[in-house]
Design a protein around this motif. Structure first.
Motif, PDB file in Angstrom:
ATOM      1  N   ILE A 151       0.690  -1.356   0.047  1.00  0.00           N
ATOM      2  CA  ILE A 151       0.062   0.079   0.056  1.00  0.00           C
ATOM      3  C   ILE A 151       0.951   1.231   0.147  1.00  0.00           C
ATOM      4  O   ILE A 151       1.825   1.321   0.671  1.00  0.00           O
ATOM      5  N   ARG A 152       0.402   2.151  -0.849  1.00  0.00           N
ATOM      6  CA  ARG A 152       1.232   3.633  -0.875  1.00  0.00           C
ATOM      7  C   ARG A 152       0.237   4.518   0.131  1.00  0.00           C
ATOM      8  O   ARG A 152      -1.029   4.646  -0.322  1.00  0.00           O
ATOM      9  N   ASN A 153       0.747   5.363   0.997  1.00  0.00           N
ATOM     10  CA  ASN A 153      -0.052   6.100   1.876  1.00  0.00           C
ATOM     11  C   ASN A 153       0.679   7.612   1.479  1.00  0.00           C
ATOM     12  O   ASN A 153       1.617   7.918   1.847  1.00  0.00           O
ATOM     13  N   LYS A 154      -0.461   8.346   1.073  1.00  0.00           N
ATOM     14  CA  LYS A 154       0.166   9.852   0.796  1.00  0.00           C
ATOM     15  C   LYS A 154      -0.761  10.644   2.098  1.00  0.00           C
ATOM     16  O   LYS A 154      -2.011  10.543   2.065  1.00  0.00           O
ATOM     17  N   LEU A 155      -0.211  11.148   2.913  1.00  0.00           N
ATOM     18  CA  LEU A 155      -0.765  11.668   4.236  1.00  0.00           C
ATOM     19  C   LEU A 155      -0.569  13.015   4.246  1.00  0.00           C
ATOM     20  O   LEU A 155       0.580  13.491   4.388  1.00  0.00           O
ATOM     21  N   PRO A 156      -1.713  13.741   4.552  1.00  0.00           N
ATOM     22  CA  PRO A 156      -1.700  15.278   4.544  1.00  0.00           C
ATOM     23  C   PRO A 156      -0.855  15.731   5.963  1.00  0.00           C
ATOM     24  O   PRO A 156      -1.245  14.837   6.694  1.00  0.00           O
ATOM     25  N   PRO A 157      -0.775  17.066   6.140  1.00  0.00           N
ATOM     26  CA  PRO A 157      -0.331  17.491   7.425  1.00  0.00           C
ATOM     27  C   PRO A 157      -1.539  17.030   8.441  1.00  0.00           C
ATOM     28  O   PRO A 157      -2.494  17.316   8.109  1.00  0.00           O
ATOM     29  N   ASP A 158      -0.812  17.104   9.835  1.00  0.00           N
ATOM     30  CA  ASP A 158      -1.948  16.941  10.893  1.00  0.00           C
ATOM     31  C   ASP A 158      -2.830  17.990  10.849  1.00  0.00           C
ATOM     32  O   ASP A 158      -3.991  17.971  11.238  1.00  0.00           O
ATOM     33  N   SER A 159      -2.123  19.395  10.482  1.00  0.00           N
ATOM     34  CA  SER A 159      -3.058  20.529  10.589  1.00  0.00           C
ATOM     35  C   SER A 159      -4.315  20.363   9.601  1.00  0.00           C
ATOM     36  O   SER A 159      -5.164  21.320   9.801  1.00  0.00           O
ATOM     37  N   ALA A 160      -4.326  19.673   8.840  1.00  0.00           N
ATOM     38  CA  ALA A 160      -5.377  19.446   7.886  1.00  0.00           C
ATOM     39  C   ALA A 160      -6.250  18.401   8.169  1.00  0.00           C
ATOM     40  O   ALA A 160      -7.425  18.383   8.039  1.00  0.00           O
ATOM     41  N   VAL A 161      -5.468  17.308   8.962  1.00  0.00           N
ATOM     42  CA  VAL A 161      -6.481  16.243   9.323  1.00  0.00           C
ATOM     43  C   VAL A 161      -7.352  16.448  10.463  1.00  0.00           C
ATOM     44  O   VAL A 161      -8.406  16.298  10.858  1.00  0.00           O
ATOM     45  N   TYR A 162      -6.489  17.114  11.481  1.00  0.00           N
ATOM     46  CA  TYR A 162      -7.069  16.930  12.911  1.00  0.00           C
ATOM     47  C   TYR A 162      -7.636  18.384  12.945  1.00  0.00           C
ATOM     48  O   TYR A 162      -6.890  19.478  13.549  1.00  0.00           O
ATOM     49  N   VAL A 163      -9.005  18.726  12.802  1.00  0.00           N
ATOM     50  CA  VAL A 163      -9.577  20.164  12.879  1.00  0.00           C
ATOM     51  C   VAL A 163     -10.560  20.059  13.532  1.00  0.00           C
ATOM     52  O   VAL A 163     -11.440  19.208  13.958  1.00  0.00           O
ATOM     53  N   ASP A 164     -10.849  21.397  14.505  1.00  0.00           N
ATOM     54  CA  ASP A 164     -12.119  21.365  15.042  1.00  0.00           C
ATOM     55  C   ASP A 164     -13.495  21.794  14.248  1.00  0.00           C
ATOM     56  O   ASP A 164     -13.417  21.887  12.870  1.00  0.00           O
ATOM     57  N   ALA A 165     -14.502  21.816  14.877  1.00  0.00           N
ATOM     58  CA  ALA A 165     -15.627  22.131  14.102  1.00  0.00           C
ATOM     59  C   ALA A 165     -15.817  23.320  13.111  1.00  0.00           C
ATOM     60  O   ALA A 165     -16.539  23.209  12.078  1.00  0.00           O
ATOM     61  N   ASP A 166     -14.815  24.127  13.330  1.00  0.00           N
ATOM     62  CA  ASP A 166     -14.792  25.425  12.520  1.00  0.00           C
ATOM     63  C   ASP A 166     -13.680  25.370  11.260  1.00  0.00           C
ATOM     64  O   ASP A 166     -13.409  26.150  10.685  1.00  0.00           O
ATOM     65  N   GLY A 167     -13.072  24.140  11.280  1.00  0.00           N
ATOM     66  CA  GLY A 167     -11.928  23.677  10.282  1.00  0.00           C
ATOM     67  C   GLY A 167     -10.732  24.041  10.514  1.00  0.00           C
ATOM     68  O   GLY A 167      -9.771  24.139   9.896  1.00  0.00           O
ATOM     69  N   SER A 168     -10.327  24.761  12.037  1.00  0.00           N
ATOM     70  CA  SER A 168      -9.203  25.200  12.517  1.00  0.00           C
ATOM     71  C   SER A 168      -8.369  23.980  13.110  1.00  0.00           C
ATOM     72  O   SER A 168      -9.129  23.023  13.690  1.00  0.00           O
ATOM     73  N   PRO A 169      -7.168  24.180  13.029  1.00  0.00           N
ATOM     74  CA  PRO A 169      -6.314  22.797  13.394  1.00  0.00           C
ATOM     75  C   PRO A 169      -6.462  22.839  14.841  1.00  0.00           C
ATOM     76  O   PRO A 169      -6.827  23.826  15.517  1.00  0.00           O
ATOM     77  N   ARG A 170      -6.439  21.585  15.466  1.00  0.00           N
ATOM     78  CA  ARG A 170      -6.827  21.333  16.933  1.00  0.00           C
ATOM     79  C   ARG A 170      -5.570  20.749  17.427  1.00  0.00           C
ATOM     80  O   ARG A 170      -5.126  19.618  16.444  1.00  0.00           O
ATOM     81  N   PRO A 171      -5.307  20.397  18.655  1.00  0.00           N
ATOM     82  CA  PRO A 171      -4.338  19.340  18.973  1.00  0.00           C
ATOM     83  C   PRO A 171      -4.871  18.049  18.902  1.00  0.00           C
ATOM     84  O   PRO A 171      -5.850  17.639  18.872  1.00  0.00           O
TER      85      PRO A 171
END
Length: 175
Positions: free
Chosen positions: A73-93
């Motif tokens: 499998i090849r995995n292209k993974l975006p930055p955490d700041s794009a994957v882990y976001v709050d309800a407003d779409g802002s990066p979250r811890p």
């Protein structure tokens, strides 16, 4: 972001000569956690030893290999700041145990492009760069991309004897 790349599959023709069987994009690509994440099934082997003529493409995506099999499998993974976001779409811890999982496989991971963090239980995060490889043997883990650029890695998952797994699989089987 896309993950368009070329996959060339060879074969032996009826006269015993080497030929190109297919040349183009792999047929199965999914985006399991984010629209900019791409898991691409490169090839699947259902049993070892395998046949040179066995097909390697399957309908749909399957992370875990068949019993006695291998998935590449090849995995292209975006930055955490794009994957882990709050309800407003802002990066979250990212939570310490978020997306931790264990699979009943021995995995060979090679970073092709970018940087990747292997998150293990406790404080044993491992920072990986292009060219670095990991042999993972049934550990609880997660993958993180703590940069601002996507990272790409190749994973070879080999079915393992569950009786030798140190603990039961946990969580969703997702890279």
């Amino acid at each position: 972001m896309t993950d368009d790349f070329r996959r060339v599959v060879t074969a032996v023709d009826g006269d015993g000569h080497s030929v190109v069987d297919s040349d183009g994009l792999p047929p199965v690509v999914i985006s399991p956690r984010h629209s900019d994440q791409f898991l691409t099934a490169i090839w699947t082997v259902d049993e070892l030893p395998t046949s040179y003529t066995a097909p390697g493409d399957r309908d749909g995506f399957r992370l875990a290999p068949a019993a006695g099999g291998v998935n590449i499998i090849r995995n292209k993974l975006p930055p955490d700041s794009a994957v882990y976001v709050d309800a407003d779409g802002s990066p979250r811890p990212v939570g310490d145990d978020e997306n931790l999982h264990r699979t009943a496989t021995v995995d060979f991971i090679c970073v092709l492009e970018g940087e990747l963090w292997l998150v293990l239980e406790g404080d044993d995060d491992v920072h990986l760069r292009a060219g670095d490889c990991v042999v993972q043997r049934g550990t609880v883990h997660a993958w993180r991309n703590r940069t601002d650029e996507p990272t790409t890695f190749l994973a070879v998952l080999i079915d393992a004897d569950e009786d030798t797994l140190p603990a039961a699989p946990i969580g969703p089987e997702a890279l």
